[in-house]
Structure formats: structure tokens, C-alpha cells
Design a protein around this motif. Structure first.
Motif, PDB file in Angstrom:
ATOM      1  N   THR A   6       1.572  17.113  -5.516  1.00  0.00           N
ATOM      2  CA  THR A   6       1.583  17.496  -5.959  1.00  0.00           C
ATOM      3  C   THR A   6       2.758  18.572  -6.738  1.00  0.00           C
ATOM      4  O   THR A   6       1.789  19.641  -7.345  1.00  0.00           O
ATOM      5  CB  THR A   6       0.074  17.662  -6.639  1.00  0.00           C
ATOM      6  N   ASP A   7       3.187  19.270  -6.066  1.00  0.00           N
ATOM      7  CA  ASP A   7       3.793  20.461  -5.920  1.00  0.00           C
ATOM      8  C   ASP A   7       3.081  21.538  -6.208  1.00  0.00           C
ATOM      9  O   ASP A   7       3.095  22.782  -6.848  1.00  0.00           O
ATOM     10  CB  ASP A   7       4.909  20.347  -7.237  1.00  0.00           C
ATOM     11  N   GLY A   8       2.168  21.703  -5.043  1.00  0.00           N
ATOM     12  CA  GLY A   8       1.481  22.609  -5.301  1.00  0.00           C
ATOM     13  C   GLY A   8       0.385  22.859  -5.926  1.00  0.00           C
ATOM     14  O   GLY A   8      -0.380  23.842  -6.053  1.00  0.00           O
ATOM     15  N   ILE A   9      -0.417  21.900  -6.723  1.00  0.00           N
ATOM     16  CA  ILE A   9      -1.063  22.363  -7.733  1.00  0.00           C
ATOM     17  C   ILE A   9      -1.833  21.253  -7.597  1.00  0.00           C
ATOM     18  O   ILE A   9      -2.200  20.002  -7.066  1.00  0.00           O
ATOM     19  CB  ILE A   9      -0.488  21.911  -9.414  1.00  0.00           C
ATOM     20  N   ASN A  10      -3.380  21.712  -7.503  1.00  0.00           N
ATOM     21  CA  ASN A  10      -4.841  21.079  -6.918  1.00  0.00           C
ATOM     22  C   ASN A  10      -5.499  20.973  -8.077  1.00  0.00           C
ATOM     23  O   ASN A  10      -6.308  21.236  -8.522  1.00  0.00           O
ATOM     24  CB  ASN A  10      -5.460  22.608  -6.514  1.00  0.00           C
ATOM     25  N   LYS A  11      -5.073  19.344  -8.262  1.00  0.00           N
ATOM     26  CA  LYS A  11      -4.988  19.080  -9.123  1.00  0.00           C
ATOM     27  C   LYS A  11      -6.821  18.019  -8.820  1.00  0.00           C
ATOM     28  O   LYS A  11      -6.752  17.492  -7.412  1.00  0.00           O
ATOM     29  CB  LYS A  11      -4.863  17.727  -8.873  1.00  0.00           C
ATOM     30  N   THR A  12      -7.857  18.261  -9.079  1.00  0.00           N
ATOM     31  CA  THR A  12      -9.241  17.350  -8.865  1.00  0.00           C
ATOM     32  C   THR A  12      -8.608  15.350  -8.932  1.00  0.00           C
ATOM     33  O   THR A  12      -8.431  15.171  -9.944  1.00  0.00           O
ATOM     34  CB  THR A  12     -10.221  18.036  -9.973  1.00  0.00           C
ATOM     35  N   PRO A  16      -6.491  10.760  -1.958  1.00  0.00           N
ATOM     36  CA  PRO A  16      -6.638  11.919  -2.167  1.00  0.00           C
ATOM     37  C   PRO A  16      -4.753  11.583  -1.591  1.00  0.00           C
ATOM     38  O   PRO A  16      -4.037  11.977  -0.852  1.00  0.00           O
ATOM     39  CB  PRO A  16      -7.565  12.919  -1.533  1.00  0.00           C
ATOM     40  N   GLY A  17      -4.868  10.448  -0.105  1.00  0.00           N
ATOM     41  CA  GLY A  17      -3.835   9.871   0.485  1.00  0.00           C
ATOM     42  C   GLY A  17      -3.136  10.474   1.272  1.00  0.00           C
ATOM     43  O   GLY A  17      -2.555  10.301   2.192  1.00  0.00           O
ATOM     44  N   GLY A  18      -4.292  11.280   1.849  1.00  0.00           N
ATOM     45  CA  GLY A  18      -4.238  12.035   3.463  1.00  0.00           C
ATOM     46  C   GLY A  18      -4.903  13.216   3.042  1.00  0.00           C
ATOM     47  O   GLY A  18      -5.775  13.693   2.607  1.00  0.00           O
ATOM     48  N   SER A  19      -4.161  14.332   4.669  1.00  0.00           N
ATOM     49  CA  SER A  19      -4.997  15.460   4.264  1.00  0.00           C
ATOM     50  C   SER A  19      -4.316  16.867   3.311  1.00  0.00           C
ATOM     51  O   SER A  19      -4.014  16.533   1.927  1.00  0.00           O
ATOM     52  CB  SER A  19      -4.610  16.733   5.716  1.00  0.00           C
ATOM     53  N   GLN A  20      -4.933  17.416   2.833  1.00  0.00           N
ATOM     54  CA  GLN A  20      -4.973  18.397   2.067  1.00  0.00           C
ATOM     55  C   GLN A  20      -3.807  19.446   1.561  1.00  0.00           C
ATOM     56  O   GLN A  20      -3.197  19.451   0.766  1.00  0.00           O
ATOM     57  CB  GLN A  20      -6.292  19.415   1.985  1.00  0.00           C
ATOM     58  N   LYS A  21      -3.220  19.441   2.767  1.00  0.00           N
ATOM     59  CA  LYS A  21      -1.946  19.853   2.610  1.00  0.00           C
ATOM     60  C   LYS A  21      -0.788  18.834   2.470  1.00  0.00           C
ATOM     61  O   LYS A  21       0.299  19.030   1.265  1.00  0.00           O
ATOM     62  CB  LYS A  21      -1.276  20.231   4.375  1.00  0.00           C
ATOM     63  N   THR A  22      -1.384  17.636   2.446  1.00  0.00           N
ATOM     64  CA  THR A  22      -0.227  16.364   1.977  1.00  0.00           C
ATOM     65  C   THR A  22      -0.360  16.366   0.569  1.00  0.00           C
ATOM     66  O   THR A  22       0.989  16.364   0.245  1.00  0.00           O
ATOM     67  CB  THR A  22      -0.773  15.126   3.249  1.00  0.00           C
ATOM     68  N   ARG A  23      -1.265  16.330   0.518  1.00  0.00           N
ATOM     69  CA  ARG A  23      -2.040  15.941  -1.791  1.00  0.00           C
ATOM     70  C   ARG A  23      -1.164  17.111  -2.041  1.00  0.00           C
ATOM     71  O   ARG A  23      -0.645  16.921  -3.013  1.00  0.00           O
ATOM     72  CB  ARG A  23      -3.273  16.277  -1.326  1.00  0.00           C
ATOM     73  N   LEU A  24      -1.797  18.488  -2.046  1.00  0.00           N
ATOM     74  CA  LEU A  24      -0.738  19.631  -2.503  1.00  0.00           C
ATOM     75  C   LEU A  24       1.163  19.484  -2.137  1.00  0.00           C
ATOM     76  O   LEU A  24       1.178  20.148  -3.245  1.00  0.00           O
ATOM     77  CB  LEU A  24      -1.230  20.997  -1.498  1.00  0.00           C
ATOM     78  N   ALA A  25       1.017  19.000  -1.135  1.00  0.00           N
ATOM     79  CA  ALA A  25       2.882  18.911  -1.539  1.00  0.00           C
ATOM     80  C   ALA A  25       3.630  17.332  -1.964  1.00  0.00           C
ATOM     81  O   ALA A  25       3.981  17.106  -2.968  1.00  0.00           O
ATOM     82  CB  ALA A  25       2.908  17.658   0.062  1.00  0.00           C
ATOM     83  N   ALA A  77       0.794  -0.982   0.311  1.00  0.00           N
ATOM     84  CA  ALA A  77      -0.087  -0.088  -0.265  1.00  0.00           C
ATOM     85  C   ALA A  77       0.767   0.727  -0.180  1.00  0.00           C
ATOM     86  O   ALA A  77       2.435   1.460   0.435  1.00  0.00           O
ATOM     87  CB  ALA A  77      -1.138   0.472   1.360  1.00  0.00           C
ATOM     88  N   GLU A  78       0.107   2.175  -0.628  1.00  0.00           N
ATOM     89  CA  GLU A  78       1.348   3.763  -0.100  1.00  0.00           C
ATOM     90  C   GLU A  78       0.499   4.697   0.468  1.00  0.00           C
ATOM     91  O   GLU A  78      -0.641   4.527   0.948  1.00  0.00           O
ATOM     92  CB  GLU A  78       0.999   4.207  -1.045  1.00  0.00           C
ATOM     93  N   HIS A  79       0.963   5.593   1.552  1.00  0.00           N
ATOM     94  CA  HIS A  79       0.583   6.190   3.254  1.00  0.00           C
ATOM     95  C   HIS A  79       1.443   7.349   2.772  1.00  0.00           C
ATOM     96  O   HIS A  79       2.145   7.064   2.838  1.00  0.00           O
ATOM     97  CB  HIS A  79      -0.035   5.907   4.140  1.00  0.00           C
ATOM     98  N   HIS A  80       1.538   8.529   2.757  1.00  0.00           N
ATOM     99  CA  HIS A  80       1.791   9.644   4.019  1.00  0.00           C
ATOM    100  C   HIS A  80       1.508  10.500   4.648  1.00  0.00           C
ATOM    101  O   HIS A  80       0.340  10.162   5.258  1.00  0.00           O
ATOM    102  CB  HIS A  80       1.129  10.404   2.333  1.00  0.00           C
ATOM    103  N   ASN A  81       2.994  11.077   4.437  1.00  0.00           N
ATOM    104  CA  ASN A  81       2.639  12.247   6.260  1.00  0.00           C
ATOM    105  C   ASN A  81       1.866  11.629   7.842  1.00  0.00           C
ATOM    106  O   ASN A  81       0.629  11.505   8.247  1.00  0.00           O
ATOM    107  CB  ASN A  81       1.571  13.202   6.353  1.00  0.00           C
TER     108      ASN A  81
END
Length: 330
Positions: free
Chosen positions: A120-126, A109-118, A42-46
Motif C-alpha cells: 500500500t506504499d506505506g498507507i495503513n489501509k483498513t 491482508p496478503g501477508g505480514s503487516q510489513k508486507t501489506r504496508l509495502a 491466486a495472489e500471494h506475496h513475500n
């Protein structure tokens, strides 16, 4: 019945990430010896409680230390990444371990919105782009990008004689349709939420469209299982998983606690009710009980393959659980 493994690399309290990942490697080698069909990371972040943030790296390590078992992701969080980059990562794996690679894809999304933005390098992908990304990923894998596409002429390398087997992980009819419309396999996450399993799998089979290497629907189901020599022992071992799930859902410490710690905890009525509800996501018991419950799920979902996930504190007891399950005669 075909049995496989999903490994989240859960970190037990007192263990390090290094120890946990080495345990995952040992479990994969054991699973191969026991005859398990697949081993997915599996894949998990933060999170401080789940050690694997890059399934591709663990797949490579496991592949180099095993010889037969299929290895893959359960799953790569595609909305955060480029379909081309994921295709190339798994083309590399396929080149190294031909006809052994599974590419499981998740929409999470793999975690919080802040984690997800990190990620995607700050790109708010849908997340709504997921169906399109699955389609493009398959086109890159098979060298089939259409002429009208902006990426026409871009090839996923290295070129390989075979391709990874692609799966979409889902919990509902929405995820099932993503798999069906793109002609991938479908993995239902009973271990997360069993409520819509029958509906989701029926939707997948009804709407499946053959594509590339898959001419007919292919379903497997992932379920928590804790098996021991007796029902009573299994119940004791499962206490650490019960408490771990409570902690995860509360956003607290996500390392797996010991059974002793759980026994010293005073549970509220709300926590007791939540544990009872969570038990619908798992099978806990002796070989006889596990066999009985897996056969029920086999009939319910009309599938003969299950991914087994066991997140208990004691690693030796986890190994024993997988051994006992493998020894069941179905």
C-alpha cells in the motif's frame, strides 16, 4: 457437477519460479482440454513457496494460450489496491478475452503487516473498507459512480461491451454478507477452513441482493483434492501436501517437499494431530472415493460447482489427478 481449478502455483523443492509458472500454464491448457469450467490464479506475496504474485499477468498468459475456459483471479487482494485500478485491469482483460473473465476478490491482508504496508506504499489501509471497495469497483466496472461520489466523472477504461463476472471469496458469514450485499458470486474456501461453510452459504443465499449482471445467488466451493488410481497411491501423494500445510502454518519453508522427504521426517504427536485436522479440508483417494466425497459436499453446500486445488510435489501426478477427477461421471 461443474468442476473448475484454483491454482496457487506452489513451488516444489528443486524447481524454480519460472518452471512452476510454466507448469501452471500447462495445467491450464490441460484443464481446458479436460472440460474444466474455470481456471483461477491466486495472489500471494513475500513467500518463497508460491510463485504467483500477480494473477492479472498469469490470466493474460493463460488467456492467450487457451480458447474456451473461463479465466480469473482467486482472488485479487482488494484492500491493498484502488478499486479503479483493479476495475481497469480487469476491463483490459475483458477487452482481450470477452466473456471469459472472472474477478475473484479477497479481503485477506496478503501477508505480514510489513508486507501489506509495502503493497500500500506505506498507507495503513483498513480491512473494514472492503465492502465499500467492492461496491465502488462494481460501479467503476459498470460506469455507475453516483453524482455525490468524489470520483464522479471518472470512467474505468477501456470501455467494453461486457464485464468480468465478480466473486467474493470468504470463510464465514462476514464474507458471505459482503458478497450478498453487493450482488456478487460467493466462493467458500473449504480448503482453508470448512468449519462455517453451511452457515456462510446460507447467509449468502438469505441476504443476496441482485445487482448489475447477477439476478440470483451463485455459489462455488474450493476444496483440496488428491486423486490417483488407488486410495493407497493417493494417500502417498498427499503426504507432500500434508507436510506443506504444516510448514505453511509454522511459517517455515513454504516450498512443497517430496514424498521421500516426508517419509524421512519424524512427526510429533502435535503434528500428527494437525495433519488429521487438516484432512478435513481435503479429499484424498481414488475416483470412487473422490466422487463419493464431492457428492457429499454437493449435498451439504447445495452447490454444483467445485474449484479443485491440488498442491502435491509431483507435477505429473498432479496432472493425472486432475484428469482422473475430470473423468468421473457424476
Amino acid at each position: 457437477m461443474q468442476l473448475s481449478v484454483l491454482d496457487q502455483s506452489p513451488i516444489s523443492k528443486g524447481n524454480t519460479a519460472t518452471e512452476t509458472l510454466n507448469n501452471s500454464l500447462m495445467l491450464a491448457q490441460t484443464a481446458e482440454k479436460l472440460g474444466y469450467h474455470r481456471y483461477w490464479m491466486a495472489e500471494h506475496h513475500n513467500t518463497n513457496g508460491l510463485a504467483c504474485s500477480s494473477p492479472e499477468i498469469m490470466i493474460t498468459r493463460i488467456g492467450a494460450s487457451t480458447g474456451r475456459i473461463r479465466i480469473g483471479s482467486g482472488g485479487v487482494l482488494l484492500p491493498q489496491y484502488s478499486p479503479l485500478k483493479v476495475a481497469e485491469n480487469f476491463k483490459m482483460l475483458e477487452a482481450l478475452f470477452p466473456n471469459r473473465i472472472d474477478l475473484g476478490l479477497g479481503r485477506s491482508p496478503g501477508g505480514s503487516q510489513k508486507t501489506r504496508l509495502a503493497l500500500t506504499d506505506g498507507i495503513n489501509k483498513t480491512l473494514s473498507a472492503f465492502p465499500r471497495q467492492v461496491q465502488e469497483l462494481q460501479q467503476f466496472l459498470h460506469g455507475d459512480i453516483p453524482k455525490e461520489h468524489s470520483s464522479f466523472g471518472v470512467k474505468a477504461t477501456p470501455y467494453t461491451n461486457s464485464n468480468p463476472d465478480v466473486w467474493v471469496l470468504g470463510l464465514s458469514s462476514r464474507g458471505a454478507r459482503h458478497a450478498a450485499n453487493n450482488g456478487t458470486g460467493f466462493t467458500f474456501g473449504h480448503f482453508i477452513d470448512p468449519a462455517h461453510g453451511e452457515e456462510a452459504i446460507d447467509t449468502y443465499r438469505t441476504h443476496f441482493k441482485p445487482a448489475y449482471d447477477k439476478s440470483s445467488p451463485q455459489v462455488n466451493v474450493c476444496v483440496f483434492v488428491v486423486c490417483a488410481d488407488t486410495d493407497e497411491e493417493a494417500e502417498q501423494l498427499a503426504l507432500s501436501q500434508d507436510m506443506w500445510l504444516l510448514q505453511v502454518e509454522k511459517g517455515l519453508d513454504t516450498r512443497v517437499p517430496s514424498v521421500e522427504e516426508v517419509k524421512n521426517h519424524t512427526f510429533t504427536l502435535k503434528e500428527i494431530e494437525k495433519i488429521r485436522k487438516n484432512r478435513r479440508r481435503m479429499i484424498v483417494g481414488s475416483q470412487a472415493k473422490v466422487k463419493q466425497e464431492l457428492l457429499k459436499l454437493e449435498e451439504l453446500y447445495q452447490t454444483d460447482e467445485f474449484l479443485i486445488i491440488t498442491n502435491i510435489y509431483d507435477f505429473n501426478a498432479k496432472l493425472r489427478s486432475y484428469q482422473l477427477i475430470a473423468d468421473i461421471t457424476f
